[in-house]
Design an enzyme around this catalytic site. Structure first.
Site, PDB file in Angstrom:
ATOM      1  N   ARG A 166       0.798  -1.242   0.000  1.00 22.16           N
ATOM      2  CA  ARG A 166       0.000   0.000   0.000  1.00 22.16           C
ATOM      3  C   ARG A 166       0.825   1.284   0.000  1.00 22.16           C
ATOM      4  NH1 ARG A 166      -2.331  -3.190  -1.683  1.00 22.16           N
ATOM      5  NH2 ARG A 166      -4.183  -4.280  -0.943  1.00 22.16           N
ATOM      6  N   SER A 215     -10.030   1.012   3.651  1.00 25.28           N
ATOM      7  CA  SER A 215      -9.320   0.466   4.820  1.00 25.28           C
ATOM      8  C   SER A 215      -8.565   1.589   5.515  1.00 25.28           C
ATOM      9  CB  SER A 215      -8.331  -0.612   4.390  1.00 25.28           C
ATOM     10  OG  SER A 215      -9.042  -1.708   3.893  1.00 25.28           O
ATOM     11  N   GLU A 285      -3.398   3.671   6.838  1.00 26.74           N
ATOM     12  CA  GLU A 285      -3.302   3.495   5.376  1.00 26.74           C
ATOM     13  C   GLU A 285      -3.847   4.763   4.708  1.00 26.74           C
ATOM     14  OE1 GLU A 285      -4.675  -0.239   3.674  1.00 26.74           O
ATOM     15  OE2 GLU A 285      -5.376   0.794   1.874  1.00 26.74           O
TER      16      GLU A 285
HETATM   17  C1  LIG Z   1     -15.227   1.714  -0.324  1.00 24.37           C
HETATM   18  C2  LIG Z   1     -13.742   1.708  -0.555  1.00 24.37           C
HETATM   19  C3  LIG Z   1     -13.088   0.523  -0.834  1.00 24.37           C
HETATM   20  C4  LIG Z   1     -11.693   0.498  -1.053  1.00 24.37           C
HETATM   21  N1  LIG Z   1     -11.095  -0.695  -1.329  1.00 24.37           N
HETATM   22  C5  LIG Z   1      -9.762  -0.725  -1.595  1.00 24.37           C
HETATM   23  C6  LIG Z   1      -9.102  -1.968  -1.934  1.00 24.37           C
HETATM   24  O1  LIG Z   1      -9.702  -3.025  -2.004  1.00 24.37           O
HETATM   25  N2  LIG Z   1      -7.779  -1.924  -2.193  1.00 24.37           N
HETATM   26  C7  LIG Z   1      -7.044  -0.773  -2.132  1.00 24.37           C
HETATM   27  O2  LIG Z   1      -5.846  -0.813  -2.394  1.00 24.37           O
HETATM   28  N3  LIG Z   1      -7.642   0.400  -1.803  1.00 24.37           N
HETATM   29  C8  LIG Z   1      -8.964   0.456  -1.541  1.00 24.37           C
HETATM   30  N4  LIG Z   1      -9.560   1.649  -1.211  1.00 24.37           N
HETATM   31  C9  LIG Z   1      -8.728   2.858  -1.074  1.00 24.37           C
HETATM   32  C10 LIG Z   1      -8.539   3.674  -2.360  1.00 24.37           C
HETATM   33  O3  LIG Z   1      -9.584   3.437  -3.305  1.00 24.37           O
HETATM   34  C11 LIG Z   1      -7.185   3.416  -3.025  1.00 24.37           C
HETATM   35  O4  LIG Z   1      -6.110   3.708  -2.150  1.00 24.37           O
HETATM   36  C12 LIG Z   1      -7.000   4.248  -4.298  1.00 24.37           C
HETATM   37  O5  LIG Z   1      -5.840   3.798  -4.957  1.00 24.37           O
HETATM   38  C13 LIG Z   1      -6.872   5.738  -4.016  1.00 24.37           C
HETATM   39  O6  LIG Z   1      -7.019   6.410  -5.252  1.00 24.37           O
HETATM   40  P1  LIG Z   1      -7.598   7.896  -5.309  1.00 24.37           P
HETATM   41  O7  LIG Z   1      -7.605   8.329  -6.715  1.00 24.37           O
HETATM   42  O8  LIG Z   1      -8.895   7.965  -4.595  1.00 24.37           O
HETATM   43  O9  LIG Z   1      -6.474   8.681  -4.498  1.00 24.37           O
HETATM   44  P2  LIG Z   1      -6.651   9.745  -3.314  1.00 24.37           P
HETATM   45  O10 LIG Z   1      -7.399   9.137  -2.184  1.00 24.37           O
HETATM   46  O11 LIG Z   1      -7.168  11.027  -3.861  1.00 24.37           O
HETATM   47  O12 LIG Z   1      -5.128   9.933  -2.879  1.00 24.37           O
HETATM   48  C14 LIG Z   1      -4.445   8.865  -2.267  1.00 24.37           C
HETATM   49  C15 LIG Z   1      -2.939   9.120  -2.407  1.00 24.37           C
HETATM   50  O13 LIG Z   1      -2.580   9.028  -3.790  1.00 24.37           O
HETATM   51  C16 LIG Z   1      -1.904  10.221  -4.194  1.00 24.37           C
HETATM   52  N5  LIG Z   1      -2.241  10.474  -5.614  1.00 24.37           N
HETATM   53  C17 LIG Z   1      -3.468  10.478  -6.186  1.00 24.37           C
HETATM   54  N6  LIG Z   1      -3.355  10.748  -7.506  1.00 24.37           N
HETATM   55  C18 LIG Z   1      -2.041  10.930  -7.747  1.00 24.37           C
HETATM   56  C19 LIG Z   1      -1.267  11.227  -8.917  1.00 24.37           C
HETATM   57  N7  LIG Z   1      -1.844  11.434 -10.102  1.00 24.37           N
HETATM   58  N8  LIG Z   1       0.079  11.336  -8.793  1.00 24.37           N
HETATM   59  C20 LIG Z   1       0.684  11.146  -7.592  1.00 24.37           C
HETATM   60  N9  LIG Z   1       0.015  10.857  -6.454  1.00 24.37           N
HETATM   61  C21 LIG Z   1      -1.322  10.743  -6.536  1.00 24.37           C
HETATM   62  C22 LIG Z   1      -2.400  11.298  -3.263  1.00 24.37           C
HETATM   63  O14 LIG Z   1      -1.449  12.346  -3.172  1.00 24.37           O
HETATM   64  C23 LIG Z   1      -2.534  10.517  -1.960  1.00 24.37           C
HETATM   65  O15 LIG Z   1      -1.270  10.420  -1.338  1.00 24.37           O
HETATM   66  C24 LIG Z   1     -10.947   1.696  -0.990  1.00 24.37           C
HETATM   67  C25 LIG Z   1     -11.611   2.904  -0.723  1.00 24.37           C
HETATM   68  C26 LIG Z   1     -12.986   2.921  -0.504  1.00 24.37           C
HETATM   69  C27 LIG Z   1     -13.661   4.232  -0.229  1.00 24.37           C
END
Ligand SMILES: Cc1cc2nc3c(=O)[nH]c(=O)nc-3n(C[C@H](O)[C@H](O)[C@H](O)COP(=O)(O)OP(=O)(O)OC[C@H]3O[C@@H](n4cnc5c(N)ncnc54)[C@H](O)[C@@H]3O)c2cc1C
Length: 292
Positions: A166, A215, A285
């Site tokens: 992660r 998570s 996380e």
């Molecule tokens: C209901 C639910 C279920 C989920 N299930 C999972 C799962 O099964 N597995 C899992 O791994 N995660 C899960 N997640 C967490 C989440 O979806 C992941 O971590 C996802 O990868 C985050 O992407 P985001 O675009 O929402 O990033 P954000 O939440 O907006 O940002 C997360 C991080 O990524 C960075 N970031 C975002 N975009 C960029 C970019 N273009 N360049 C550099 N850094 C960037 C941000 O700076 C931040 O540090 C879940 C979340 C929810 C709400």
């Protein structure tokens, strides 16, 4: 920056861009038109201005005092394209993981089904090494492209991403703009059946329709965060408008009118109770950003 083509707004609320729907504004929010526009902006932005990137906010608590400096948010218009060729899928960093899985299935490329249930964007998947069902981004990434704080365009091979559970070890200032993934050719129907199974399992076990951040804590080696939280008696625990989910106790939810502080301090209460009960130090996380 007379040639800037993207949108630069002052004092812009960020809560609507996060799953928790909490938090203060960005001092400035920049939505670049495309990769060149982002490079142009970063090269000219004074080096002492902090820059933070957000994806679709599915793993994020923005604190109530908001974020000083510039927040960059990539839009699907400039960064959302997905193409498939042979066994490779290319996607812009604003493309949703779910759409990437769908495009792979349509092209008969298996191995990316796990993205179907993750609600983030590809940028977030690259930063977080997003994964599910025993697969993670590290297993399928060929290379990622990004832009440095000085506006330089960079390419990262899988090994350069320094993926760990992660997280990625790439400098936090890098903004990922696109990535390519390699899967295995397979029958679209078989891929879709696997995607449906991924979805069914998730709907049955996670509060996917709530205002949540996924998570909350990483699983400590060999242990499940949710089991530690449950045995410390935290299932359903409340703090202001925030609650530990009854359905999956490693999820925190905004049950109505929570502040970012309600949610973050509830997380800290959970950490303290788990530490007292089992001696384990849970690690966040969810990324928490901004000022209280
Ligand atoms: C209901 C639910 C279920 C989920 N299930 C999972 C799962 O099964 N597995 C899992 O791994 N995660 C899960 N997640 C967490 C989440 O979806 C992941 O971590 C996802 O990868 C985050 O992407 P985001 O675009 O929402 O990033 P954000 O939440 O907006 O940002 C997360 C991080 O990524 C960075 N970031 C975002 N975009 C960029 C970019 N273009 N360049 C550099 N850094 C960037 C941000 O700076 C931040 O540090 C879940 C979340 C929810 C709400």
């Amino acid at each position: 920056m007379s040639d800037l083509r993207g949108r630069l707004l002052a004092d812009e609320p960020l809560a609507p861009f996060t799953w928790f729907r909490v938090g203060g504004p960005a001092q400035a929010l920049f939505t670049p038109a495309d990769e060149d526009d982002l490079a142009y902006f970063l090269a000219r932005l004074p080096a002492d201005v902090p820059v933070y990137t957000v994806g679709v906010g599915s793993n994020l608590i923005v604190r109530d005092g908001g974020i000083r400096g510039v927040v960059v948010r990539l839009s699907s218009k400039g960064f959302g394209e997905i193409t498939a060729e042979g066994d490779v899928v290319r996607a812009g960093a604003a493309a949703l993981d779910r759409r990437v899985a769908e495009a792979a299935a349509k092209a008969g490329i298996g191995g990316l089904e796990f993205y179907f249930g993750i609600p983030g964007s590809i940028g977030g998947a690259l930063r977080m090494n997003a994964g599910a069902n025993g697969h993670e981004t590290k297993d399928v990434l060929v290379e990622a492209k990004g832009i440095g704080r000085d506006g330089q365009k960079l390419t990262f091979a899988n090994a350069d991403m320094k993926f760990v559970y992660r997280n990625s070890g790439v400098d936090p200032s890098i903004i990922f703009t696109s990535a390519s993934f390699r899967g295995k050719l397979a029958a679209p129907d078989a891929i879709r059946a696997q995607m449906a199974a991924v979805q069914d399992h998730r709907e049955a076990s996670q509060p996917v329709r709530e205002k949540t951040g996924g998570s909350t804590f990483k699983n400590p080696p060999g242990q499940s965060a949710w089991k530690l939280i449950d045995s410390a008696g935290c299932r359903g625990l409340r703090n202001g408008g925030a609650q530990v989910s009854e359905m999956h106790c490693n999820f925190l939810i905004n049950s109505g009118n929570a502040s970012a502080d309600d949610i973050e301090s509830l997380g800290e209460q959970v950490r303290a109770r788990v530490k007292a009960h089992s001696g384990v130090d849970l690690q966040w996380e969810i990324k928490r950003i901004g000022v209280k």
